[in-house]
Design a protein around this motif. Structure first.
Motif, PDB file in Angstrom:
ATOM      1  N   LYS A  46     -20.728  -5.227   1.640  1.00  0.00           N
ATOM      2  CA  LYS A  46     -19.389  -4.300   1.253  1.00  0.00           C
ATOM      3  C   LYS A  46     -18.442  -4.506  -0.360  1.00  0.00           C
ATOM      4  O   LYS A  46     -17.991  -3.124  -0.861  1.00  0.00           O
ATOM      5  N   VAL A  47     -19.092  -5.470  -0.922  1.00  0.00           N
ATOM      6  CA  VAL A  47     -18.220  -5.687  -2.085  1.00  0.00           C
ATOM      7  C   VAL A  47     -19.056  -4.787  -3.355  1.00  0.00           C
ATOM      8  O   VAL A  47     -20.760  -4.843  -2.644  1.00  0.00           O
ATOM      9  N   ARG A  48     -18.260  -4.029  -4.662  1.00  0.00           N
ATOM     10  CA  ARG A  48     -18.714  -3.010  -5.340  1.00  0.00           C
ATOM     11  C   ARG A  48     -19.140  -3.980  -6.228  1.00  0.00           C
ATOM     12  O   ARG A  48     -20.066  -3.643  -6.903  1.00  0.00           O
ATOM     13  N   ARG A  49     -17.917  -4.834  -6.904  1.00  0.00           N
ATOM     14  CA  ARG A  49     -17.930  -5.374  -8.002  1.00  0.00           C
ATOM     15  C   ARG A  49     -18.082  -7.049  -7.603  1.00  0.00           C
ATOM     16  O   ARG A  49     -16.674  -7.514  -6.961  1.00  0.00           O
ATOM     17  N   PRO A  50     -18.521  -8.351  -7.497  1.00  0.00           N
ATOM     18  CA  PRO A  50     -18.228  -9.286  -7.898  1.00  0.00           C
ATOM     19  C   PRO A  50     -17.269  -9.854  -8.830  1.00  0.00           C
ATOM     20  O   PRO A  50     -17.013  -9.290  -9.905  1.00  0.00           O
ATOM     21  N   GLN A  51     -16.124 -10.794  -8.202  1.00  0.00           N
ATOM     22  CA  GLN A  51     -15.148 -11.655  -9.306  1.00  0.00           C
ATOM     23  C   GLN A  51     -15.498 -12.059 -10.340  1.00  0.00           C
ATOM     24  O   GLN A  51     -16.397 -12.445 -10.424  1.00  0.00           O
ATOM     25  N   ASP A  52     -14.978 -12.270 -11.241  1.00  0.00           N
ATOM     26  CA  ASP A  52     -14.901 -13.735 -12.736  1.00  0.00           C
ATOM     27  C   ASP A  52     -14.124 -14.426 -11.826  1.00  0.00           C
ATOM     28  O   ASP A  52     -13.519 -14.207 -11.679  1.00  0.00           O
ATOM     29  N   ASN A  53     -15.357 -15.679 -10.689  1.00  0.00           N
ATOM     30  CA  ASN A  53     -14.850 -16.671 -10.462  1.00  0.00           C
ATOM     31  C   ASN A  53     -14.470 -17.589 -10.966  1.00  0.00           C
ATOM     32  O   ASN A  53     -14.298 -19.193 -10.076  1.00  0.00           O
ATOM     33  N   THR A  54     -14.553 -17.992 -11.948  1.00  0.00           N
ATOM     34  CA  THR A  54     -14.495 -18.836 -13.208  1.00  0.00           C
ATOM     35  C   THR A  54     -13.489 -19.164 -13.360  1.00  0.00           C
ATOM     36  O   THR A  54     -11.935 -18.601 -13.661  1.00  0.00           O
TER      37      THR A  54
ATOM     38  N   VAL B 140      -4.374 -21.073  -4.607  1.00  0.00           N
ATOM     39  CA  VAL B 140      -6.118 -19.574  -5.666  1.00  0.00           C
ATOM     40  C   VAL B 140      -6.216 -19.255  -5.078  1.00  0.00           C
ATOM     41  O   VAL B 140      -5.464 -18.738  -4.403  1.00  0.00           O
ATOM     42  N   GLU B 141      -5.991 -18.075  -6.021  1.00  0.00           N
ATOM     43  CA  GLU B 141      -5.727 -16.467  -5.747  1.00  0.00           C
ATOM     44  C   GLU B 141      -6.660 -15.554  -6.694  1.00  0.00           C
ATOM     45  O   GLU B 141      -7.380 -16.764  -7.774  1.00  0.00           O
ATOM     46  N   GLY B 142      -6.910 -14.767  -5.685  1.00  0.00           N
ATOM     47  CA  GLY B 142      -8.250 -14.102  -6.489  1.00  0.00           C
ATOM     48  C   GLY B 142      -8.102 -12.654  -5.637  1.00  0.00           C
ATOM     49  O   GLY B 142      -7.492 -12.424  -5.046  1.00  0.00           O
ATOM     50  N   GLU B 143      -9.261 -11.797  -6.305  1.00  0.00           N
ATOM     51  CA  GLU B 143      -9.355 -10.210  -5.685  1.00  0.00           C
ATOM     52  C   GLU B 143     -10.559 -10.098  -5.467  1.00  0.00           C
ATOM     53  O   GLU B 143     -11.166 -10.139  -6.540  1.00  0.00           O
ATOM     54  N   ILE B 144     -11.018  -9.085  -4.859  1.00  0.00           N
ATOM     55  CA  ILE B 144     -12.589  -8.269  -4.739  1.00  0.00           C
ATOM     56  C   ILE B 144     -12.277  -7.214  -4.390  1.00  0.00           C
ATOM     57  O   ILE B 144     -11.774  -6.442  -3.562  1.00  0.00           O
ATOM     58  N   THR B 145     -12.990  -6.867  -4.996  1.00  0.00           N
ATOM     59  CA  THR B 145     -13.298  -5.180  -5.334  1.00  0.00           C
ATOM     60  C   THR B 145     -14.356  -4.547  -3.796  1.00  0.00           C
ATOM     61  O   THR B 145     -15.188  -4.502  -4.657  1.00  0.00           O
ATOM     62  N   LEU B 146     -13.997  -3.515  -3.046  1.00  0.00           N
ATOM     63  CA  LEU B 146     -14.624  -3.321  -2.492  1.00  0.00           C
ATOM     64  C   LEU B 146     -14.591  -1.777  -2.704  1.00  0.00           C
ATOM     65  O   LEU B 146     -14.666  -0.833  -3.261  1.00  0.00           O
ATOM     66  N   ASP B 147     -16.488  -1.778  -2.045  1.00  0.00           N
ATOM     67  CA  ASP B 147     -16.963  -0.044  -2.602  1.00  0.00           C
ATOM     68  C   ASP B 147     -15.623   0.793  -1.317  1.00  0.00           C
ATOM     69  O   ASP B 147     -15.451   0.470  -0.264  1.00  0.00           O
ATOM     70  N   PRO B 148     -14.787   1.670  -2.268  1.00  0.00           N
ATOM     71  CA  PRO B 148     -13.952   2.428  -1.690  1.00  0.00           C
ATOM     72  C   PRO B 148     -14.328   3.455  -0.463  1.00  0.00           C
ATOM     73  O   PRO B 148     -13.010   3.744   0.239  1.00  0.00           O
ATOM     74  N   THR B 149     -15.601   3.107   0.185  1.00  0.00           N
ATOM     75  CA  THR B 149     -15.462   4.269   1.201  1.00  0.00           C
ATOM     76  C   THR B 149     -16.053   3.332   1.774  1.00  0.00           C
ATOM     77  O   THR B 149     -16.859   4.257   3.469  1.00  0.00           O
ATOM     78  N   GLU B 150     -16.067   2.440   2.162  1.00  0.00           N
ATOM     79  CA  GLU B 150     -16.832   1.304   3.133  1.00  0.00           C
ATOM     80  C   GLU B 150     -16.055   1.032   4.116  1.00  0.00           C
ATOM     81  O   GLU B 150     -16.595   0.685   5.364  1.00  0.00           O
ATOM     82  N   VAL B 151     -14.583   0.150   3.351  1.00  0.00           N
ATOM     83  CA  VAL B 151     -14.434  -0.384   4.458  1.00  0.00           C
ATOM     84  C   VAL B 151     -12.541  -0.048   4.752  1.00  0.00           C
ATOM     85  O   VAL B 151     -11.784   0.915   4.074  1.00  0.00           O
ATOM     86  N   THR B 152     -12.599   0.647   6.244  1.00  0.00           N
ATOM     87  CA  THR B 152     -11.879   1.064   6.596  1.00  0.00           C
ATOM     88  C   THR B 152     -10.308   0.318   6.674  1.00  0.00           C
ATOM     89  O   THR B 152     -10.636  -1.289   7.849  1.00  0.00           O
ATOM     90  N   GLN B 153      -9.330   0.560   6.871  1.00  0.00           N
ATOM     91  CA  GLN B 153      -7.494  -0.564   8.152  1.00  0.00           C
ATOM     92  C   GLN B 153      -8.046  -1.348   8.811  1.00  0.00           C
ATOM     93  O   GLN B 153      -8.365  -1.923   9.077  1.00  0.00           O
ATOM     94  N   ARG B 154      -8.763  -0.022  10.307  1.00  0.00           N
ATOM     95  CA  ARG B 154      -8.567  -0.766  11.339  1.00  0.00           C
ATOM     96  C   ARG B 154      -9.676  -1.711  11.222  1.00  0.00           C
ATOM     97  O   ARG B 154      -9.760  -2.852  11.598  1.00  0.00           O
ATOM     98  N   GLU B 155     -11.031  -1.543  10.192  1.00  0.00           N
ATOM     99  CA  GLU B 155     -12.089  -3.307  10.154  1.00  0.00           C
ATOM    100  C   GLU B 155     -11.593  -4.257   9.883  1.00  0.00           C
ATOM    101  O   GLU B 155     -11.290  -5.300  10.288  1.00  0.00           O
ATOM    102  N   ALA B 156     -10.680  -4.194   8.383  1.00  0.00           N
ATOM    103  CA  ALA B 156      -9.839  -5.279   7.809  1.00  0.00           C
ATOM    104  C   ALA B 156      -9.218  -5.983   9.008  1.00  0.00           C
ATOM    105  O   ALA B 156      -8.698  -7.430   9.403  1.00  0.00           O
ATOM    106  N   VAL B 157      -8.414  -5.280   9.985  1.00  0.00           N
ATOM    107  CA  VAL B 157      -7.328  -5.420  10.657  1.00  0.00           C
ATOM    108  C   VAL B 157      -8.652  -6.465  12.069  1.00  0.00           C
ATOM    109  O   VAL B 157      -8.120  -7.228  12.672  1.00  0.00           O
ATOM    110  N   GLU B 158      -9.728  -5.207  12.511  1.00  0.00           N
ATOM    111  CA  GLU B 158     -10.348  -6.129  13.512  1.00  0.00           C
ATOM    112  C   GLU B 158     -11.417  -7.256  13.375  1.00  0.00           C
ATOM    113  O   GLU B 158     -11.644  -7.740  14.530  1.00  0.00           O
ATOM    114  N   GLU B 159     -11.819  -7.716  11.979  1.00  0.00           N
ATOM    115  CA  GLU B 159     -13.046  -8.013  11.830  1.00  0.00           C
ATOM    116  C   GLU B 159     -12.662  -9.552  10.608  1.00  0.00           C
ATOM    117  O   GLU B 159     -11.618  -9.048  10.349  1.00  0.00           O
TER     118      GLU B 159
END
Length: 137
Positions: free
Chosen positions: A77-85, A98-117
């Motif tokens: 469900k990752v839309r765009r891989p992050q620059d991890n250099t 260490v901090e980072g961010e991942i961009t997901l497909d905005p219609t794929e991951v619901t809040q419920r999925e993120a909490v449950e999985e």
């Protein structure tokens, strides 16, 4: 009889040497995740993470890349891989955030999925030497 005593002594020394040895290498102390939701707050668009790493080893390590390892379901469900250099050095017996961010497909991951999985499985750290260390989270 003498041979048995020598064998017992060797086994004892091996067991005590193994049990008193500290864990060496990089470990994770804490993990924090944050989510940025869509305007309707139904879907998750970005996943942020902060991981506190500690170097338990005797040598400093130079990290050139940090790659979050997602579960199979989340990685699809990752839309765009992050620059991890990165260019990070973690000294012996020191900690590092260490901090980072991942961009997901905005219609794929619901809040419920993120909490449950489970989202993250770990981090892959590429060292300057070319070695890749997997850090479970």
């Amino acid at each position: 009889m003498r041979r048995m005593k020598i064998i017992y002594l060797i086994v004892f020394l091996l067991l005590t040497a193994c049990s008193s040895r500290e864990q060496e290498g990089i470990i994770s102390n804490s993990v924090t995740t944050k989510v940025i939701t869509s305007k309707d707050q139904q879907y998750i668009e970005h996943l942020g993470y902060s991981v506190s790493l500690e170097n338990k080893g005797r040598k400093e390590m130079h990290i050139t890349q940090v790659e979050p390892v997602l579960t199979n379901k989340m990685s699809r469900k990752v839309r765009r891989p992050q620059d991890n250099t990165v260019n990070l050095t973690i000294g012996s017996h020191e900690s590092l955030l260490v901090e980072g961010e991942i961009t997901l497909d905005p219609t794929e991951v619901t809040q419920r999925e993120a909490v449950e999985e489970e989202i993250f499985r770990g981090l892959n750290l590429r060292l300057q030497s070319g070695e890749v260390l997997y850090i479970p989270l």
